[in-house]
Every structure is written in structure tokens, then in C-alpha cells.
Design an enzyme around this catalytic site. Structure first.
Site, PDB file in Angstrom:
ATOM      1  N   LYS A  36       0.819  -1.230   0.000  1.00  0.00           N
ATOM      2  CA  LYS A  36       0.000   0.000   0.000  1.00  0.00           C
ATOM      3  C   LYS A  36       0.843   1.266   0.000  1.00  0.00           C
ATOM      4  O   LYS A  36       0.481   2.234  -0.649  1.00  0.00           O
ATOM      5  CB  LYS A  36      -0.986  -0.001   1.159  1.00  0.00           C
ATOM      6  CG  LYS A  36      -0.374   0.248   2.515  1.00  0.00           C
ATOM      7  CD  LYS A  36      -1.461   0.308   3.587  1.00  0.00           C
ATOM      8  CE  LYS A  36      -0.857   0.589   4.929  1.00  0.00           C
ATOM      9  NZ  LYS A  36      -1.434  -0.249   5.997  1.00  0.00           N
ATOM     10  N   ARG A 131      -8.489  -0.308  16.589  1.00  0.00           N
ATOM     11  CA  ARG A 131      -8.868   0.010  15.222  1.00  0.00           C
ATOM     12  C   ARG A 131      -9.827  -1.108  14.836  1.00  0.00           C
ATOM     13  O   ARG A 131     -10.798  -1.334  15.543  1.00  0.00           O
ATOM     14  CB  ARG A 131      -7.646   0.146  14.306  1.00  0.00           C
ATOM     15  CG  ARG A 131      -7.931   1.028  13.091  1.00  0.00           C
ATOM     16  CD  ARG A 131      -6.721   1.184  12.170  1.00  0.00           C
ATOM     17  NE  ARG A 131      -6.379  -0.052  11.479  1.00  0.00           N
ATOM     18  CZ  ARG A 131      -5.362  -0.162  10.620  1.00  0.00           C
ATOM     19  NH1 ARG A 131      -4.578   0.867  10.367  1.00  0.00           N
ATOM     20  NH2 ARG A 131      -5.115  -1.307  10.026  1.00  0.00           N
TER      21      ARG A 131
HETATM   22  C1  LIG Z   1      -0.636  -1.045   6.649  1.00  0.00           C
HETATM   23  C2  LIG Z   1      -1.009  -2.343   7.219  1.00  0.00           C
HETATM   24  C3  LIG Z   1      -0.036  -3.327   7.392  1.00  0.00           C
HETATM   25  C4  LIG Z   1       1.432  -3.081   7.092  1.00  0.00           C
HETATM   26  O1  LIG Z   1       1.959  -2.194   8.037  1.00  0.00           O
HETATM   27  P1  LIG Z   1       3.516  -1.789   8.023  1.00  0.00           P
HETATM   28  O2  LIG Z   1       3.692  -1.016   9.278  1.00  0.00           O
HETATM   29  O3  LIG Z   1       3.726  -0.988   6.796  1.00  0.00           O
HETATM   30  O4  LIG Z   1       4.292  -3.048   8.028  1.00  0.00           O
HETATM   31  C5  LIG Z   1      -0.440  -4.548   7.893  1.00  0.00           C
HETATM   32  N1  LIG Z   1      -1.734  -4.806   8.195  1.00  0.00           N
HETATM   33  C6  LIG Z   1      -2.693  -3.878   8.043  1.00  0.00           C
HETATM   34  C7  LIG Z   1      -4.090  -4.243   8.397  1.00  0.00           C
HETATM   35  C8  LIG Z   1      -2.369  -2.622   7.559  1.00  0.00           C
HETATM   36  O5  LIG Z   1      -3.340  -1.707   7.409  1.00  0.00           O
END
Ligand SMILES: *Cc1c(COP(=O)(O)O)cnc(C)c1O
Length: 368
Positions: A36, A131
């Protein structure tokens, strides 16, 4: 070359990903590579797959669709709960999704049946960060309903910490996820394929000494791209910290006073800048601003200090001599700066990677 631009070193990303895959494999944990923050760029996704990652994750169905259009065939997981209005797109392009609402899964079931496909759901459990997630006490009843839905398979359970409440993954909350996995398997006589413990913030825990229990998956983005762990923003030893850098161009460079003159009120962003007088200083303006990047997350090159930023201008001072107009400066980025730069249409994305020999990573600080 065009500026501003985000330069993406695919070799360094591949190196970081492979290193984390190996270290975690030794603990029985597989990596879902989260694209992402790379806006689902196919070149980045392919670098992750080259590194031995088997599943990709993204929070936006648009990014997953772009990867599919680019021919990326790997298993993909939507890592934000699907919007009910996007259920059809989700079952068509994503193999799996993270979920916490029955109404959404019912929509997915319906869409999957219409499309003649199966869709895998991973149920998110709330373990303190507040969350997304099903409350642990509600999990069994939730699973009972999911198991009755056609064209839906229960892929496993997961949790997400350190994103909203800043809750640290530890022995207690990870132990709780293990207990929940075991309890569900006993109660429903099934086997959960995936027990996904979290994101890059889980690395300290996962690579530490504690027993990882049933956790067999982490979803990693930031640690791969920036080489940092997000709890204390410390560099992860042995990883590259400059796989992504931002280049911007100087459009003004002059000696000017350090303090504004005239009556001072709020600036364009509702702040009243506090400035102490340093006499005349070099002031350099770059053609990049808050539309393009989060200036607070930029790490300037040595000898430069960021004084401020408006929508389209970044103002720095530097040890003289000042760079001339037209000079390019290169910055390190933190997660927030990277996210905004990646999603700004004013910032070009330039990926390069050669498979050529690389110098080993140098230990640096995490931006900013
Ligand atoms: C963004 C996200 C991740 C990845 O997080 P990082 O800190 O970039 O490793 C994993 N799981 C969810 C649900 C996320 O929204």
C-alpha cells in the site's frame, strides 16, 4: 530527469524483503508483502515476489486491480475490510480479505456465489489497539455464522496493533491470539491456515526470544521499504534504509534574514511560526510542498535544515555555499512522507534495479 521524483531502488527492496523473509522463516512465520505504501506499483510487487514472498497485501482494491492488470498473478489479500459497495470487485481480484463485520462477509458471499468463485476471509480480532477487529468474546459466535456462508472459506484469524492506539505487540496479546486460534479449532473441529500477528511493529517481538505460539504470518510494508521498525523508528540492522528517496529541485537560493519582518499572524496552515534571529542566512527554496509530501517526515541531506513548507514550497537553510538554482537535493523519508509522495500525482515514481552487485547496507538513522 523530471522532479520532484521518488526514486525506488528495487534491488534494495528485494534485499530487505529477502532478509526479513529468511529471518522470520527461522521462526516459522511467513510474510505477506504489503504494497500500500508503494501505491501498488507492479515493479515493487515483483521485487517482493522475487524475494520469496508468496502473498501480497494492499489496503486499496484499486491497487490490487492495477497489479492484476499488470499481470501479477500472486495470491493477494485486501488488508482493509472491504466496503460493501466494492464486494464484487473484491471477490473478482483479491483471493482473500481481512474482515470484522458479518454484513460485509455476507456481501462477499453473495458476490462470490454470483461470480462462481470462492473468497477467503481472515477475521480480525481486537486485542487492544482499537482500530478494526471483532471483540474476543464475540469471536466464536461470529465464526459459527461465517462457516454457514456459501462460497466463503475461513482462512484464519489476525490482529493489528500499533496503528491507532500505539499498543505494542507482546507476549500477552500474541499469546491471546494463539489461545483464540486453538479454541476456535477445538470448538469447530477445523484447522486455521493463517494466524496473522500484525505488521512491521511485530518484528521486535517476532525476532526476539518469546515463543511465537501459533503466529505464522506477518503483514510487512514499512520494514521492507524503509528498513525501520515503527515502534521506536529504529533502523533494523542489516537492512537498507535508503531504498526509497525523494529528489526535488532548487528554484530559489539567496541570503535573506532569518526572521520575518512585518506584523505576524497565522500562516497558510493556521500556525504562528516562532523564529529566533540568526541574522542573514542562506535560504533555499525547493519546488515541492505539502501537496507532495509530509515535510515533517523528510530527512534533508547533510548540512541542510528544513525551515518550513507551504503547499508548493519547501524552505531550507544550509551551510554556505548554497546550491544553485536547478540543483537537485535528495531526501530520506519516513512512512508518512513516503505515503503522501507515493500518492501525489505531482511526484514522479522512478524505479530502478539492476540485479548488479550491491554494496552492503550502511546503518543510518530512520527519517526524519
Ligand atoms: C498497513 C497495514 C499493514 C502493514 O503495516 P507496516 O507497518 O507498513 O508493516 C499490515 N496490516 C494492516 C491491516 C495494515 O493496514
Amino acid at each position: 530527469m523530471t522532479a520532484p521524483r521518488l526514486e525506488i531502488d528495487l534491488d534494495k527492496i528485494r534485499f530487505n524483503a529477502a532478509s526479513l523473509v529468511q529471518r522470520l522463516a527461522a521462526r516459522g512465520i511467513a510474510v505477506t508483502g504489503v504494497t500500500k505504501v508503494a501505491a501498488g506499483l507492479p515493479a515493487v510487487a515483483n521485487a517482493l515476489l522475487d524475494a520469496g514472498i508468496r502473498q501480497l497485501g494492499d489496503s486499496r482494491i484499486e491497487n490490487i486491480e492495477a497489479l492484476r492488470r499488470a499481470g501479477v498473478a500472486a495470491s493477494m489479500m485486501l488488508i482493509r475490510s472491504p466496503m460493501p459497495s466494492q464486494a464484487q470487485r473484491v471477490v473478482r481480484h483479491a483471493d482473500a480479505s481481512l474482515n470484522s463485520e458479518l454484513a460485509v462477509i455476507e456481501k462477499l458471499s453473495h458476490a462470490a456465489r454470483e461470480a462462481g468463485r470462492m473468497h477467503q476471509v481472515v477475521l480480525m480480532v481486537e486485542l487492544g489497539d482499537l482500530r478494526e477487529g471483532i471483540l474476543p468474546a464475540d469471536l466464536e459466535a461470529f465464526v459459527a455464522r461465517v462457516l454457514r456462508l456459501p462460497n466463503i472459506t475461513l482462512g484464519g484469524i489476525g490482529t493489528n496493533l500499533a496503528c491507532h492506539g500505539g499498543v505494542v505487540p507482546d507476549r500477552d496479546n500474541m499469546g491471546e491470539l494463539t489461545r483464540l486460534a486453538n479454541a476456535l479449532e477445538q470448538r469447530f473441529d477445523l484447522r486455521l491456515g493463517l494466524v496473522s500477528g500484525g505488521n512491521s511493529a511485530n518484528l521486535d517481538w517476532a525476532l526476539g526470544n518469546s515463543d511465537v505460539g501459533r503466529i505464522n504470518n506477518l503483514r510487512l510494508g514499512e520494514s521492507i521499504f524503509l528498513g525501520c521498525e515503527p515502534l521506536h523508528r529504529r533502523p533494523i540492522p542489516g537492512l537498507h534504509h535508503d531504498a526509497m528517496t525523494l529528489v526535488a529541485e532548487v528554484i530559489e537560493s539567496k541570503l535573506k534574514p532569518s526572521r520575518p519582518h512585518g506584523r505576524v499572524a497565522q500562516n497558510a496552515f493556521g500556525e504562528i511560526p516562532a523564529v529566533h534571529d540568526r541574522g542573514r542566512i542562506p535560504r533555499v527554496i525547493l519546488a515541492i510542498g505539502r501537496q507532495d509530501v509530509d515535510p515533517a517526515g523528510l530527512q534533508p541531506p547533510p548540512g541542510f535544515e528544513i525551515l518550513g513548507a507551504s503547499s508548493d514550497h519547501l524552505i531550507l537553510t544550509c551551510a554556505s555555499p548554497c546550491p544553485r538554482v536547478g540543483t537537485e537535493l535528495r531526501f530520506g523519508l519516513d512512512y508518512s512522507a513516503l505515503l503522501r509522495a507515493m500518492t501525489s500525482r505531482f511526484v514522479a515514481k522512478v524505479a530502478h534495479g539492476t540485479h548488479s552487485a550491491m554494496s552492503p547496507p550502511r546503518l543510518r538513522h530512520c527519517a526524519p
